[in-house]
Design an enzyme around this catalytic site. Sequence first.
Site, PDB file in Angstrom:
ATOM      1  N   LYS A 108      40.611  42.715  41.942  1.00 38.07           N
ATOM      2  CA  LYS A 108      41.056  42.673  40.547  1.00 38.07           C
ATOM      3  C   LYS A 108      39.945  42.044  39.708  1.00 38.07           C
ATOM      4  CE  LYS A 108      44.961  40.903  37.820  1.00 38.07           C
ATOM      5  NZ  LYS A 108      46.190  40.081  37.883  1.00 38.07           N
ATOM      6  N   HIS A 110      40.196  41.156  36.444  1.00 37.43           N
ATOM      7  CA  HIS A 110      40.683  40.386  35.300  1.00 37.43           C
ATOM      8  C   HIS A 110      41.705  39.366  35.794  1.00 37.43           C
ATOM      9  CE1 HIS A 110      43.574  43.675  35.841  1.00 37.43           C
ATOM     10  NE2 HIS A 110      44.468  42.864  35.318  1.00 37.43           N
TER      11      HIS A 110
END
Length: 226
Positions: A108, A110
């Site tokens: 991921k 963010h």
Amino acid sequence: MSVEAGQDGLAQEFVAFAVEAGVLRFGEFKTKAGRLSPYFFNAGLFDDGAKLGRLAQFYAQRILASGVQFDMLFGPAYKGIPLAAAVAIELARLGRNVPYAYNRKEAKDHGEGGTLVGAPVRGKVLIIDDVMSAGTAARESIALIQAAGATPHAVAIALDRQEKATEGGQDVAWSAVQYVRERLGLQVCAIAQLADLLHYLQSHAGGTLGQHHAQVLAYRDRYGVS
């Protein structure tokens, strides 16, 4: 101390549960190794709260009875994620509250970022998975756990198929479980083994289930490990 097939009440209860839940099925199924297996175990079919909760009870009982040492649980994506969460809940209910974590297939970029989710991965880690076909998921989990600075210590699985693994499309003399134990140095505890399934089928001789015993036995004779 090992328990002979048929003398392990927990394993027999688990096989019965898996059959009744439609998770353990009989017929003709193609495995990852390209073999035609007379049985198929699909943990993805523990697909409601009652089944998942009962499954977690079996895992927790086997883990605690094994005496394996661990500080936290780790669930490999994807099937290991709900398994680790459910087992963590059951262990807490039994008085052994431990953290758990799992991985994403893709990092991921963010928010908190990274590939690991849940509690910080620390100490001795117990990996929770359904079955071991080639040990690939175990190797991937080991790499993630070591990269986090923790120690991959053991693996808990639902069913040990006790059959030869394949490398480069060829059968080898050891199973995925034996590879993880002997080559990777991790303890492995399984709720049940193929030997337990055979005993269960034999105990139902004369019935519909008993009719599958000969096919499963022949499969073990061809591909099984001791």
